[in-house]
Design an enzyme around this catalytic site. Sequence first.
Site, PDB file in Angstrom:
ATOM      1  N   ASN A   1     -14.168   2.610   3.228  1.00  0.00           N
ATOM      2  CA  ASN A   1     -12.698   2.552   3.140  1.00  0.00           C
ATOM      3  C   ASN A   1     -12.035   3.557   4.076  1.00  0.00           C
ATOM      4  OD1 ASN A   1     -13.323   4.921   1.721  1.00  0.00           O
ATOM      5  ND2 ASN A   1     -11.504   4.736   0.450  1.00  0.00           N
TER       6      ASN A   1
ATOM      7  N   LYS B   1     -13.449  -4.057   3.762  1.00  0.00           N
ATOM      8  CA  LYS B   1     -14.276  -2.851   3.632  1.00  0.00           C
ATOM      9  C   LYS B   1     -15.724  -3.073   4.092  1.00  0.00           C
ATOM     10  CE  LYS B   1     -11.487  -0.821  -0.057  1.00  0.00           C
ATOM     11  NZ  LYS B   1     -11.455  -0.202  -1.388  1.00  0.00           N
TER      12      LYS B   1
ATOM     13  N   SER C   1       0.825  -1.211   0.000  1.00  0.00           N
ATOM     14  CA  SER C   1       0.000   0.000   0.000  1.00  0.00           C
ATOM     15  C   SER C   1       0.858   1.259   0.000  1.00  0.00           C
ATOM     16  CB  SER C   1      -0.906   0.004   1.240  1.00  0.00           C
ATOM     17  OG  SER C   1      -1.562   1.255   1.326  1.00  0.00           O
TER      18      SER C   1
HETATM   19  P1  NDP Z   1     -13.365  -8.166  -6.249  1.00  0.00           P
HETATM   20  O1  NDP Z   1     -12.602  -9.391  -5.881  1.00  0.00           O
HETATM   21  O2  NDP Z   1     -14.457  -7.693  -5.369  1.00  0.00           O
HETATM   22  O3  NDP Z   1     -13.987  -8.348  -7.729  1.00  0.00           O
HETATM   23  C1  NDP Z   1     -13.199  -8.792  -8.782  1.00  0.00           C
HETATM   24  C2  NDP Z   1     -13.977  -8.671 -10.108  1.00  0.00           C
HETATM   25  O4  NDP Z   1     -13.032  -8.906 -11.159  1.00  0.00           O
HETATM   26  C3  NDP Z   1     -15.094  -9.694 -10.279  1.00  0.00           C
HETATM   27  O5  NDP Z   1     -16.129  -9.101 -10.993  1.00  0.00           O
HETATM   28  C4  NDP Z   1     -14.414 -10.802 -11.095  1.00  0.00           C
HETATM   29  O6  NDP Z   1     -15.303 -11.512 -11.919  1.00  0.00           O
HETATM   30  C5  NDP Z   1     -13.515  -9.972 -11.978  1.00  0.00           C
HETATM   31  N1  NDP Z   1     -12.340 -10.684 -12.472  1.00  0.00           N
HETATM   32  C6  NDP Z   1     -11.280 -11.131 -11.763  1.00  0.00           C
HETATM   33  N2  NDP Z   1     -10.380 -11.712 -12.572  1.00  0.00           N
HETATM   34  C7  NDP Z   1     -10.890 -11.628 -13.818  1.00  0.00           C
HETATM   35  C8  NDP Z   1     -10.444 -12.052 -15.101  1.00  0.00           C
HETATM   36  N3  NDP Z   1      -9.271 -12.685 -15.256  1.00  0.00           N
HETATM   37  N4  NDP Z   1     -11.222 -11.787 -16.174  1.00  0.00           N
HETATM   38  C9  NDP Z   1     -12.386 -11.144 -16.025  1.00  0.00           C
HETATM   39  N5  NDP Z   1     -12.885 -10.731 -14.854  1.00  0.00           N
HETATM   40  C10 NDP Z   1     -12.141 -10.973 -13.754  1.00  0.00           C
HETATM   41  O7  NDP Z   1     -12.239  -7.042  -6.437  1.00  0.00           O
HETATM   42  P2  NDP Z   1     -12.370  -5.462  -6.228  1.00  0.00           P
HETATM   43  O8  NDP Z   1     -13.557  -4.957  -6.946  1.00  0.00           O
HETATM   44  O9  NDP Z   1     -12.259  -5.138  -4.798  1.00  0.00           O
HETATM   45  O10 NDP Z   1     -11.014  -4.932  -6.919  1.00  0.00           O
HETATM   46  C11 NDP Z   1     -10.864  -4.928  -8.315  1.00  0.00           C
HETATM   47  C12 NDP Z   1      -9.623  -4.132  -8.735  1.00  0.00           C
HETATM   48  O11 NDP Z   1      -9.762  -2.770  -8.339  1.00  0.00           O
HETATM   49  C13 NDP Z   1      -8.323  -4.616  -8.087  1.00  0.00           C
HETATM   50  O12 NDP Z   1      -7.360  -4.721  -9.122  1.00  0.00           O
HETATM   51  C14 NDP Z   1      -7.950  -3.498  -7.134  1.00  0.00           C
HETATM   52  O13 NDP Z   1      -6.556  -3.380  -6.982  1.00  0.00           O
HETATM   53  C15 NDP Z   1      -8.534  -2.275  -7.864  1.00  0.00           C
HETATM   54  N6  NDP Z   1      -8.798  -1.118  -7.001  1.00  0.00           N
HETATM   55  C16 NDP Z   1      -8.260   0.108  -7.348  1.00  0.00           C
HETATM   56  C17 NDP Z   1      -8.506   1.239  -6.584  1.00  0.00           C
HETATM   57  C18 NDP Z   1      -7.902   2.556  -6.949  1.00  0.00           C
HETATM   58  O14 NDP Z   1      -7.951   3.495  -6.142  1.00  0.00           O
HETATM   59  N7  NDP Z   1      -7.341   2.699  -8.133  1.00  0.00           N
HETATM   60  C19 NDP Z   1      -9.371   1.189  -5.378  1.00  0.00           C
HETATM   61  C20 NDP Z   1      -9.908  -0.141  -5.111  1.00  0.00           C
HETATM   62  C21 NDP Z   1      -9.620  -1.232  -5.899  1.00  0.00           C
HETATM   63  P3  NDP Z   1     -16.069 -12.862 -11.396  1.00  0.00           P
HETATM   64  O15 NDP Z   1     -17.306 -12.372 -10.682  1.00  0.00           O
HETATM   65  O16 NDP Z   1     -16.389 -13.608 -12.626  1.00  0.00           O
HETATM   66  O17 NDP Z   1     -15.123 -13.589 -10.489  1.00  0.00           O
END
Ligand code: NDP
Length: 260
Positions: A84, A63, A14
């Site tokens: 958050n 969260k 982080s």
């Molecule tokens: P979650 O685990 O809650 O959700 C992940 C999502 O990604 C699901 O919809 C999942 O689909 C999908 N997914 C994962 N792998 C793949 C793949 N290979 N192909 C297609 N879909 C995929 O994660 P979060 O929503 O918490 O986080 C998502 C991203 O956001 C992370 O990379 C995190 O680092 C980033 N992030 C960035 C922030 C910023 O400030 N820039 C703040 C918070 C998060 P399925 O339902 O099919 O499993």
Amino acid sequence: MKIFAVLGDPVAHSISPLLHNKALLDLGINAAYVRFCLKNGSEIISKFKELKLSGANVTLPHKEWALKLSDEASSTAKAIGSANTLVLKNDKIHAYNTDALGFFKSISDFGKISSALLIGAGGTAKAISYILNQNGIRVEILNRSDEKLADFRQNFECFSWQNFTPKSYDLVINSTSAGLKDELLPAPLEILLPVLKQSKFAFDVIYGKKTPFLNLSKDCNLASKDGLGMLIFQAVLAFNLFFNEQFSQADIEKSMRSVI
Ligand code: NDP
């Protein structure tokens, strides 16, 4: 001296301590911001108290716990279903969600947006879909699997890869973790390419890396951004919540950006 922290698992990567400590230093505040790896989310409030924190940022995967166990929560955090940011006020722990507004501020210079395709249906997608909807933007959700779409169906048109027909949008967002530790696109090329060819702007929540999604967007001549701005803005907004909005957002942002 006030102590603040980022709580989550993992937290070693982080950059929140870097951002917040620089702003504390530049603004002449006698406080420190540390990181704490918390394995069990149900202990988030007891750990907050044990560490005698004045405020905290909460990251994956806690969260939802942060919202659930806080004493008070903002309407935004409640609507999204996660928090958050935690702030101690009059012996009570208040929960906020600054990811949503952080995202929205980071896309503000794209120009007019009326429609968006949000790829992904996880926690981040909940914050992004909420703020887009609040701002009158028509949102459609596309996710790899059907399961997670259940939480979105009430408010949004939802598609899995199997039933999606590509069309044009002002903004296409990757809110999945595809591309973070791999070289995957968030949806199959045959779906994504025709969408991007007809759309205007692209945003990837992942930062610090040219993801396959951003590279494809660039090839299709879309104006694009990674998630760094979102990360900084959520931190700026959290910092201001820690200090009761007494500092200018521009000063905090300038300070935080200087360490990136
Ligand atoms: P979650 O685990 O809650 O959700 C992940 C999502 O990604 C699901 O919809 C999942 O689909 C999908 N997914 C994962 N792998 C793949 C793949 N290979 N192909 C297609 N879909 C995929 O994660 P979060 O929503 O918490 O986080 C998502 C991203 O956001 C992370 O990379 C995190 O680092 C980033 N992030 C960035 C922030 C910023 O400030 N820039 C703040 C918070 C998060 P399925 O339902 O099919 O499993």
